[in-house]
Design an enzyme around this catalytic site. Structure first.
Site, PDB file in Angstrom:
ATOM      1  N   LYS A   8       0.814  -1.220  -0.042  1.00  0.00           N
ATOM      2  CA  LYS A   8      -0.411  -0.058  -0.299  1.00  0.00           C
ATOM      3  C   LYS A   8       0.906   1.066   0.441  1.00  0.00           C
ATOM      4  O   LYS A   8       0.779   1.920  -0.440  1.00  0.00           O
ATOM      5  CB  LYS A   8      -1.122  -0.197   1.051  1.00  0.00           C
ATOM      6  CG  LYS A   8      -1.401   1.370   1.746  1.00  0.00           C
ATOM      7  CD  LYS A   8      -2.377   1.285   2.512  1.00  0.00           C
ATOM      8  CE  LYS A   8      -1.735   1.441   3.609  1.00  0.00           C
ATOM      9  NZ  LYS A   8      -1.696   3.392   4.087  1.00  0.00           N
ATOM     10  N   ASN A   9       1.982   1.401   0.941  1.00  0.00           N
ATOM     11  CA  ASN A   9       2.525   2.770   0.798  1.00  0.00           C
ATOM     12  C   ASN A   9       3.557   3.360  -0.164  1.00  0.00           C
ATOM     13  O   ASN A   9       3.862   3.618  -0.483  1.00  0.00           O
ATOM     14  CB  ASN A   9       3.354   2.425   2.613  1.00  0.00           C
ATOM     15  CG  ASN A   9       2.378   2.481   3.815  1.00  0.00           C
ATOM     16  OD1 ASN A   9       1.023   3.074   3.052  1.00  0.00           O
ATOM     17  ND2 ASN A   9       2.774   2.400   4.916  1.00  0.00           N
ATOM     18  N   ASP A  35       4.982   1.322  11.891  1.00  0.00           N
ATOM     19  CA  ASP A  35       3.784   0.781  12.208  1.00  0.00           C
ATOM     20  C   ASP A  35       3.542  -0.739  11.790  1.00  0.00           C
ATOM     21  O   ASP A  35       2.794  -2.007  12.262  1.00  0.00           O
ATOM     22  CB  ASP A  35       3.506   0.804  10.174  1.00  0.00           C
ATOM     23  CG  ASP A  35       3.276   1.924   9.494  1.00  0.00           C
ATOM     24  OD1 ASP A  35       3.419   2.066   7.854  1.00  0.00           O
ATOM     25  OD2 ASP A  35       2.992   2.853  10.444  1.00  0.00           O
ATOM     26  N   ARG A  49      -8.307  -0.519   5.658  1.00  0.00           N
ATOM     27  CA  ARG A  49      -8.112   0.536   4.054  1.00  0.00           C
ATOM     28  C   ARG A  49      -6.669  -0.330   4.749  1.00  0.00           C
ATOM     29  O   ARG A  49      -6.073   0.421   3.326  1.00  0.00           O
ATOM     30  CB  ARG A  49      -7.503   1.449   5.642  1.00  0.00           C
ATOM     31  CG  ARG A  49      -8.517   2.243   5.863  1.00  0.00           C
ATOM     32  CD  ARG A  49      -7.765   3.328   6.760  1.00  0.00           C
ATOM     33  NE  ARG A  49      -7.047   4.558   5.599  1.00  0.00           N
ATOM     34  CZ  ARG A  49      -6.590   5.056   6.197  1.00  0.00           C
ATOM     35  NH1 ARG A  49      -6.978   5.378   7.161  1.00  0.00           N
ATOM     36  NH2 ARG A  49      -6.043   5.284   5.528  1.00  0.00           N
TER      37      ARG A  49
HETATM   38  C1  EPZ Z   1       4.197   7.476   5.917  1.00  0.00           C
HETATM   39  O1  EPZ Z   1       3.624   8.473   6.676  1.00  0.00           O
HETATM   40  C2  EPZ Z   1       3.513   5.630   6.272  1.00  0.00           C
HETATM   41  N1  EPZ Z   1       1.785   6.143   5.190  1.00  0.00           N
HETATM   42  C3  EPZ Z   1       2.407   6.088   7.107  1.00  0.00           C
HETATM   43  O2  EPZ Z   1       1.838   4.325   7.439  1.00  0.00           O
HETATM   44  C4  EPZ Z   1       3.970   5.487   8.392  1.00  0.00           C
HETATM   45  O3  EPZ Z   1       3.676   5.670   9.545  1.00  0.00           O
HETATM   46  C5  EPZ Z   1       5.411   6.912   8.900  1.00  0.00           C
HETATM   47  O4  EPZ Z   1       5.594   7.039   7.144  1.00  0.00           O
HETATM   48  C6  EPZ Z   1       6.135   6.970   9.117  1.00  0.00           C
HETATM   49  O5  EPZ Z   1       7.004   5.239   8.496  1.00  0.00           O
HETATM   50  C7  EPZ Z   1       2.286   6.116   3.792  1.00  0.00           C
HETATM   51  O6  EPZ Z   1       3.200   5.645   3.195  1.00  0.00           O
HETATM   52  C8  EPZ Z   1       0.741   6.433   3.226  1.00  0.00           C
HETATM   53  P1  EPZ Z   1       6.365  11.354   7.996  1.00  0.00           P
HETATM   54  P2  EPZ Z   1       3.660   9.993   6.680  1.00  0.00           P
HETATM   55  O7  EPZ Z   1       5.443  12.040   7.025  1.00  0.00           O
HETATM   56  O8  EPZ Z   1       4.546  10.633   5.421  1.00  0.00           O
HETATM   57  C9  EPZ Z   1       5.437  14.355  11.211  1.00  0.00           C
HETATM   58  C10 EPZ Z   1       0.510   3.471   7.086  1.00  0.00           C
HETATM   59  O9  EPZ Z   1      -0.144   2.514   9.278  1.00  0.00           O
HETATM   60  N2  EPZ Z   1       5.348  15.196  10.269  1.00  0.00           N
HETATM   61  O10 EPZ Z   1       7.592  10.547   7.635  1.00  0.00           O
HETATM   62  O11 EPZ Z   1       2.433  10.767   6.702  1.00  0.00           O
HETATM   63  C11 EPZ Z   1       4.078  13.249  11.708  1.00  0.00           C
HETATM   64  O12 EPZ Z   1       3.366  13.857  12.170  1.00  0.00           O
HETATM   65  C12 EPZ Z   1       0.475   4.860   7.315  1.00  0.00           C
HETATM   66  O13 EPZ Z   1       0.515   1.985   6.767  1.00  0.00           O
HETATM   67  C13 EPZ Z   1       5.171  16.358  10.397  1.00  0.00           C
HETATM   68  O14 EPZ Z   1       5.382  17.173  11.874  1.00  0.00           O
HETATM   69  O15 EPZ Z   1       4.679  10.012   7.645  1.00  0.00           O
HETATM   70  C14 EPZ Z   1       5.107  12.479  11.924  1.00  0.00           C
HETATM   71  O16 EPZ Z   1       4.937  12.432  13.337  1.00  0.00           O
HETATM   72  C15 EPZ Z   1       0.588   5.666   9.339  1.00  0.00           C
HETATM   73  N3  EPZ Z   1       5.137  17.273   9.941  1.00  0.00           N
HETATM   74  C16 EPZ Z   1       6.410  12.028  11.443  1.00  0.00           C
HETATM   75  O17 EPZ Z   1       6.748  13.536  11.701  1.00  0.00           O
HETATM   76  C17 EPZ Z   1       4.906  16.486   8.002  1.00  0.00           C
HETATM   77  O18 EPZ Z   1       4.875  18.000   7.339  1.00  0.00           O
HETATM   78  C18 EPZ Z   1       6.999  11.075  10.718  1.00  0.00           C
HETATM   79  O19 EPZ Z   1       5.878  11.725   9.539  1.00  0.00           O
HETATM   80  C19 EPZ Z   1       5.431  15.924   8.228  1.00  0.00           C
HETATM   81  C20 EPZ Z   1       5.359  14.756   8.939  1.00  0.00           C
END
Ligand code: EPZ
Length: 422
Positions: free
Chosen positions: A22-23, A310, A402
């Site tokens: 998915k990711n 995850d 999902r």
């Molecule tokens: C991706 O989410 C994945 N989703 C998530 O998987 C996964 O948990 C996450 O990466 C971490 O590995 C997909 O790939 C679709 P990040 P993403 O940007 O891109 C903060 C699942 O279960 N942040 O690396 O949103 C954020 O809030 C999902 O499949 C900011 O503050 O993760 C988090 O605390 C859940 N500002 C941390 O950084 C931003 O602009 C890491 O987020 C972006 C992120």
């Protein structure tokens, strides 16, 4: 709303085929906005988030045909491309923000809904916006939408992410593919879904992406991308979930269609708890121990070399059954312990201090009625129900749908007594 009925404890035996990731599929699908030519993506997982992304692309004007019982999509662009990504679609799947980078790169205009938060965290997009601004994107946030424009083509830039972010890295790499000149991105997220799959897909279409350092990516902008067919990698988190299931349930499981090198950290952790693991090019043969050993301290961090966030909830279930105390520190999301309250209803003894969970082992799970909260927490509840004594009911399993393709069919095939009640 569908629910699962699971009668435990079950022993796990047999083999399971891993679905497409998915990711990896979500950023690859979003990046098809960059193309004028036809793109065929294969090995898609049949999960809700893919349908949502396909609907989002359709709402932006892409013509999309599902083939091969929805595991393949054929995407062609028509002239009237739209640039409005609605809240109704982006709110259910935060990865909707991934259309912003390719849209601004291709159409120099975009109105994309802010994703909004979810249970595991606020999910801000400041890292995405800061990076895209460096390419020349100008934006204003009005009524929950990002109104973005660029004066003609984006310009290649040198940028270092202040924090490692999967989505912001993906948005920046896709935007850079059509920018004018060279881009160098530093402190990138390097999950395999990015460094392997998204990179390989775009390079196969004629993009010029090169990883010049561990977290440094260089992209030379091109004018257009060519017609391409690509098959998505196996799902790393589904693989990890089944590996935990086998370790937890004294299982004997052969997992096919996934390269074990991409999940080495988690396999090493499972060996520490007592699992026996044999691997080959794209298979993992895992046997669960009679006694599960505890691990004093695990921390989730960005890929590689730490437990994937995850898989944190799934590992927590395993450590509840270990013969001693363990701790897990969640360092990626601010509120990713929603499963703890539900696990306590099954009998788990867990104390939360800030972002650290202290898990007393030797737990006898007794079946109960449970509530899913988010995708990976729901998977953890399924794992706990599998080894719990008696019947469990897991509500709101739309969270699971999902990100896990037909999980009840896969689990039934390897010995789990599970029924979906609609
Ligand atoms: C991706 O989410 C994945 N989703 C998530 O998987 C996964 O948990 C996450 O990466 C971490 O590995 C997909 O790939 C679709 P990040 P993403 O940007 O891109 C903060 C699942 O279960 N942040 O690396 O949103 C954020 O809030 C999902 O499949 C900011 O503050 O993760 C988090 O605390 C859940 N500002 C941390 O950084 C931003 O602009 C890491 O987020 C972006 C992120």
């Amino acid at each position: 709303m569908d629910k699962f009925l699971i009668k435990g404890p079950c022993k796990i035996k047999g083999q399971v085929s891993i679905s497409g990731s998915k990711n990896a599929a979500l950023p690859i699908l979003a990046s098809t906005i960059l193309f004028d030519k036809t793109v065929i993506i294969e090995n898609l997982p049949r999960v809700k988030d893919i349908d949502t992304m396909v609907n989002l692309l359709k709402s932006l004007g892409s013509k999309i045909q599902f083939l091969n019982n929805k595991k393949t999509v054929k995407i062609t662009k028509n002239k009237k491309q739209k640039i409005f990504a609605p809240y109704s679609l982006v709110k259910t799947m935060r990865a909707g923000i991934l259309v912003l980078g390719p849209m601004i790169a291709k159409y120099h205009k975009s109105v994309t809904s802010l994703p909004g938060g979810c249970l595991i965290g606020a999910r801000p997009v400041n890292y995405h916006l800061n990076a895209l601004k460096k390419f020349g994107m100008m934006y204003e946030i009005k009524k929950g939408y990002i109104h973005a424009i660029s004066k003609g083509k984006l310009k290649g830039t040198n940028f270092k992410f202040s924090n490692i972010s999967v989505g912001a890295t993906e948005n920046s790499i896709t935007a850079a593919c059509l920018a004018k000149g060279k881009t160098i991105l530093k402190n990138c997220a390097i999950e395999p879904e990015i460094k392997n799959d998204l990179t390989n897909f775009l390079n196969k279409a004629g993009a010029k992406i090169k990883w010049t350092g561990k977290r440094t990516c260089q992209i030379i902008g091109v004018n257009s991308l060519k017609e391409t067919k690509y098959s998505v990698m196996g799902d790393r988190i589904e693989t990890g979930t089944f590996c935990v299931a086998a370790t937890l349930a004294k299982g004997d499981l052969l997992i096919k269609n996934f390269n074990p090198k991409l999940i080495q950290t988690e396999l090493n952790l499972l060996k520490k708890t007592g699992a026996t693991i044999k691997t080959s090019k794209d298979e993992i043969h895992i046997k669960g121990p009679q006694k599960i050993k505890n691990i004093s301290n695990i921390v989730t961090k960005e890929y590689p070399n730490s437990l994937a966030t995850d898989l944190q909830a799934q590992f927590m279930v395993l450590l509840c059954k270990a013969n001693g105390r363990s701790t897990i520190t969640e360092s990626i999301f601010e509120n990713r312990f929603m499963h703890v309250a539900e696990l306590k209803r099954l009998g788990a003894k867990i104390i939360i201090k800030d972002n650290k969970a202290i898990i007393e082992g030797n737990t006898e799970f007794l079946g109960a009625e449970l509530m899913s909260s988010d995708l990976r927490a729901s998977a953890a509840l399924v794992l706990a129900a599998i080894v719990a004594k008696g019947q469990s009911v897991i509500n709101r399993i739309y969270h699971l749908d999902r990100g896990y393709e037909k999980i009840e069919n896969k689990l039934r095939k390897i010995g789990v007594d599970i029924k979906r009640l609609s």
